[in-house]
Design an enzyme around this catalytic site. Structure first.
Site, PDB file in Angstrom:
ATOM      1  N   ARG A 168       5.708   3.365  20.678  1.00  0.00           N
ATOM      2  CA  ARG A 168       5.528   2.152  19.725  1.00  0.00           C
ATOM      3  C   ARG A 168       6.726   1.398  19.517  1.00  0.00           C
ATOM      4  O   ARG A 168       6.905   0.130  19.389  1.00  0.00           O
ATOM      5  CB  ARG A 168       4.789   2.717  18.390  1.00  0.00           C
ATOM      6  CG  ARG A 168       3.576   3.195  18.635  1.00  0.00           C
ATOM      7  CD  ARG A 168       3.046   3.809  17.184  1.00  0.00           C
ATOM      8  NE  ARG A 168       2.746   2.891  16.253  1.00  0.00           N
ATOM      9  CZ  ARG A 168       2.363   3.112  14.945  1.00  0.00           C
ATOM     10  NH1 ARG A 168       2.396   4.188  14.620  1.00  0.00           N
ATOM     11  NH2 ARG A 168       2.330   2.187  13.875  1.00  0.00           N
ATOM     12  N   ASP A 201      -0.527   5.232   0.971  1.00  0.00           N
ATOM     13  CA  ASP A 201      -1.632   5.930   1.191  1.00  0.00           C
ATOM     14  C   ASP A 201      -1.594   7.439   1.446  1.00  0.00           C
ATOM     15  O   ASP A 201      -0.760   7.941   2.176  1.00  0.00           O
ATOM     16  CB  ASP A 201      -2.049   5.109   2.617  1.00  0.00           C
ATOM     17  CG  ASP A 201      -2.336   3.861   2.399  1.00  0.00           C
ATOM     18  OD1 ASP A 201      -2.583   3.301   1.620  1.00  0.00           O
ATOM     19  OD2 ASP A 201      -2.487   3.329   3.774  1.00  0.00           O
ATOM     20  N   GLU A 235      -4.151   9.519   3.359  1.00  0.00           N
ATOM     21  CA  GLU A 235      -5.547   9.624   4.127  1.00  0.00           C
ATOM     22  C   GLU A 235      -6.008  10.836   4.631  1.00  0.00           C
ATOM     23  O   GLU A 235      -4.952  11.528   5.435  1.00  0.00           O
ATOM     24  CB  GLU A 235      -5.639   8.402   5.166  1.00  0.00           C
ATOM     25  CG  GLU A 235      -5.674   7.045   4.585  1.00  0.00           C
ATOM     26  CD  GLU A 235      -5.487   5.914   5.860  1.00  0.00           C
ATOM     27  OE1 GLU A 235      -6.312   5.188   5.586  1.00  0.00           O
ATOM     28  OE2 GLU A 235      -4.860   6.129   6.699  1.00  0.00           O
ATOM     29  N   GLN A 291      -2.607  12.246   6.519  1.00  0.00           N
ATOM     30  CA  GLN A 291      -1.954  10.866   6.956  1.00  0.00           C
ATOM     31  C   GLN A 291      -1.374  10.312   5.786  1.00  0.00           C
ATOM     32  O   GLN A 291      -2.100   9.669   4.943  1.00  0.00           O
ATOM     33  CB  GLN A 291      -2.622  10.000   8.021  1.00  0.00           C
ATOM     34  CG  GLN A 291      -2.016   8.754   8.431  1.00  0.00           C
ATOM     35  CD  GLN A 291      -2.741   7.930   9.526  1.00  0.00           C
ATOM     36  OE1 GLN A 291      -2.633   8.119  10.735  1.00  0.00           O
ATOM     37  NE2 GLN A 291      -3.049   6.960   9.237  1.00  0.00           N
ATOM     38  N   THR A 292      -0.190   9.979   5.702  1.00  0.00           N
ATOM     39  CA  THR A 292       0.714   9.342   4.856  1.00  0.00           C
ATOM     40  C   THR A 292       1.065   7.923   5.409  1.00  0.00           C
ATOM     41  O   THR A 292       1.661   7.828   6.742  1.00  0.00           O
ATOM     42  CB  THR A 292       1.730   9.849   3.985  1.00  0.00           C
ATOM     43  OG1 THR A 292       2.704  10.273   5.096  1.00  0.00           O
ATOM     44  CG2 THR A 292       1.183  11.136   3.447  1.00  0.00           C
ATOM     45  N   ASN A 293       1.080   6.835   4.756  1.00  0.00           N
ATOM     46  CA  ASN A 293       1.640   5.555   5.160  1.00  0.00           C
ATOM     47  C   ASN A 293       2.029   4.734   3.684  1.00  0.00           C
ATOM     48  O   ASN A 293       1.554   5.013   2.979  1.00  0.00           O
ATOM     49  CB  ASN A 293       0.540   4.982   6.056  1.00  0.00           C
ATOM     50  CG  ASN A 293       1.147   3.920   7.050  1.00  0.00           C
ATOM     51  OD1 ASN A 293       2.266   3.713   7.083  1.00  0.00           O
ATOM     52  ND2 ASN A 293       0.068   3.379   7.688  1.00  0.00           N
ATOM     53  N   GLU A 323       0.973  -1.146  -0.192  1.00  0.00           N
ATOM     54  CA  GLU A 323      -0.072  -0.189  -0.051  1.00  0.00           C
ATOM     55  C   GLU A 323       0.978   1.031  -0.031  1.00  0.00           C
ATOM     56  O   GLU A 323       2.110   1.215   0.378  1.00  0.00           O
ATOM     57  CB  GLU A 323      -0.916   0.194   1.343  1.00  0.00           C
ATOM     58  CG  GLU A 323      -2.211  -0.568   1.136  1.00  0.00           C
ATOM     59  CD  GLU A 323      -3.007  -0.376   2.369  1.00  0.00           C
ATOM     60  OE1 GLU A 323      -2.980   0.807   2.733  1.00  0.00           O
ATOM     61  OE2 GLU A 323      -3.805  -1.339   2.806  1.00  0.00           O
ATOM     62  N   TRP A 328     -11.506   5.509  14.875  1.00  0.00           N
ATOM     63  CA  TRP A 328     -10.295   5.734  15.218  1.00  0.00           C
ATOM     64  C   TRP A 328     -10.073   7.274  14.679  1.00  0.00           C
ATOM     65  O   TRP A 328      -8.869   7.825  15.191  1.00  0.00           O
ATOM     66  CB  TRP A 328      -9.259   4.798  14.453  1.00  0.00           C
ATOM     67  CG  TRP A 328      -9.300   4.612  13.028  1.00  0.00           C
ATOM     68  CD1 TRP A 328     -10.157   3.866  12.253  1.00  0.00           C
ATOM     69  CD2 TRP A 328      -8.490   5.526  12.075  1.00  0.00           C
ATOM     70  NE1 TRP A 328      -9.846   4.006  11.053  1.00  0.00           N
ATOM     71  CE2 TRP A 328      -9.170   5.006  10.948  1.00  0.00           C
ATOM     72  CE3 TRP A 328      -7.690   6.356  12.120  1.00  0.00           C
ATOM     73  CZ2 TRP A 328      -8.548   5.450   9.569  1.00  0.00           C
ATOM     74  CZ3 TRP A 328      -7.370   6.977  11.185  1.00  0.00           C
ATOM     75  CH2 TRP A 328      -7.524   6.587   9.793  1.00  0.00           C
ATOM     76  N   ARG A 343       3.860   2.902   9.505  1.00  0.00           N
ATOM     77  CA  ARG A 343       4.963   3.864   8.914  1.00  0.00           C
ATOM     78  C   ARG A 343       4.033   5.209   8.554  1.00  0.00           C
ATOM     79  O   ARG A 343       4.411   5.918   7.788  1.00  0.00           O
ATOM     80  CB  ARG A 343       5.629   3.382   7.691  1.00  0.00           C
ATOM     81  CG  ARG A 343       6.549   2.367   8.172  1.00  0.00           C
ATOM     82  CD  ARG A 343       7.407   1.773   6.662  1.00  0.00           C
ATOM     83  NE  ARG A 343       8.475   1.133   7.209  1.00  0.00           N
ATOM     84  CZ  ARG A 343       8.324  -0.169   7.301  1.00  0.00           C
ATOM     85  NH1 ARG A 343       7.294  -0.935   7.184  1.00  0.00           N
ATOM     86  NH2 ARG A 343       9.812  -0.825   7.759  1.00  0.00           N
TER      87      ARG A 343
END
Length: 328
Positions: A284, A112, A114, A127-129, A110, A205, A140
């Site tokens: 995390r 992303d 978002e 948000q990036t991932n 993926e 979330w 990430r």
């Protein structure tokens, strides 16, 4: 060398010629919706406007909506202009992303974008991932504010994906660069993917860890899309060996990374607008993932922004991993 390895080697050689460098978005053709995309879900909550080049995606009590590219791509430049819904948007997520989860269910990739809605008076966040080879246990994510109101007008959001790096852009300003490292192994996206755009209810979330939910008295929530660019090499969805690359006769340069002026813009953006990066999340990851390059100034800024998450102190943490639902 197996079939997939042979395919990948050929693809890297070919696509390196066809993926464009900086300034590319102004030279690439704009597609109509029907030329590049198809309806994914949401019935009449997806509306193609009369010009054929603009689309509205709606979320209401019944369903969200989405569309998907007609082709699979391995590397290229992918872009759309997006205008986000205004007013109270808590719990709403608009996504523009690449995935191959429908083909590789257990080891999907993926990339992303978002967009996370918010309560009235609070700004949307981006948000990036990325994921590679099903590496969903290693999030990430990075999150940012913006220097403009994304509900006032259209802005261009773009992904450049090559064999060696991924760059996320907002209005041709790079906001994040991911360089492929040997230590990442299969965590770097490396298999053909399709493009998706969706709007959906992520009340569990999306806003303050689920504290604020979608309120359907403000529905329908409408995200507007236009200026579609799909420029790269396509792959056969079954054989994964048939290559067709877009003409790059108008290319000015093969990408070699971010230019000096672009890097200055990216660093300025991250200094002012980055709110979260997994590389600095001490709750995390006691040790940052191997690909992280720690910037001491970024670390200090984020520590001041959130001492618990980025300083390693005690407190409740909402950074759990989430998964996107394709349909509501």
């Amino acid at each position: 060398m197996n079939k997939m390895q042979t395919f990948h080697l050929l693809f890297v050689l070919l696509c390196s010629v066809f993926v464009l460098g900086h300034g590319f978005s102004r030279n690439l053709p704009i597609l109509s919706f029907d030329e590049g995309y198809s309806h994914l879900f949401g019935d009449d909550n997806l509306m193609v406007l009369k010009d054929g080049k603009s689309v509205h995606l709606s979320l209401d009590e019944r369903t969200g909506s989405g569309f998907v590219s007609q082709d699979l791509y391995l590397h290229g430049f992918f872009s759309a202009s997006i205008k986000l819904p205004a007013d109270y948007t808590a719990g709403v997520v608009v996504a523009f992303y690449m995935s191959n989860g429908d083909i590789f269910e257990k080891n999907h990739d993926e990339i992303d974008f978002e967009f996370l809605g918010n309560i009235r008076g609070k700004e949307w966040r981006i948000q990036t991932n990325i994921y590679g080879n099903g590496s969903t246990k290693v999030g990430r994510e990075e999150r940012y504010g913006l220097w403009f109101d994304p509900t006032d007008d259209f802005h261009q959001y773009s992904i450049l994906w090559t064999h060696t790096h991924i760059i996320f852009y907002v209005d041709d300003v790079p906001i994040r660069e991911i360089k492929r490292t040997e230590s990442m192994g299969g965590d770097y996206p490396s298999k053909p993917m399709t493009l998706y755009a969706t709007i959906w209810d992520a009340s569990e979330w999306a806003t303050n860890g689920g504290k604020y939910k979608v309120n359907y008295k403000y529905a329908p929530y409408i995200a507007e899309f236009s200026n579609f660019v799909l420029h790269g090499c396509t792959a056969d969805p079954i054989e994964l060996t048939s290559l067709k690359c877009d003409d790059a006769s108008n290319a000015n340069a093969i990408p070699k990374g971010i230019t000096t002026s672009q890097r200055a813009k990216m660093e300025g953006f991250r200094k002012k607008h980055m709110q979260y990066s997994y590389c600095y999340d001490k709750i995390r990851y006691k040790t940052p993932p191997s690909e992280c390059v720690i910037n001491s100034k970024e670390a200090e800024r984020l520590k001041k922004f959130d001492p618990v998450t980025f300083g390693g102190g005690r407190g409740h943490h909402h950074g759990k991993r989430h998964r996107r639902a394709v349909a509501i």
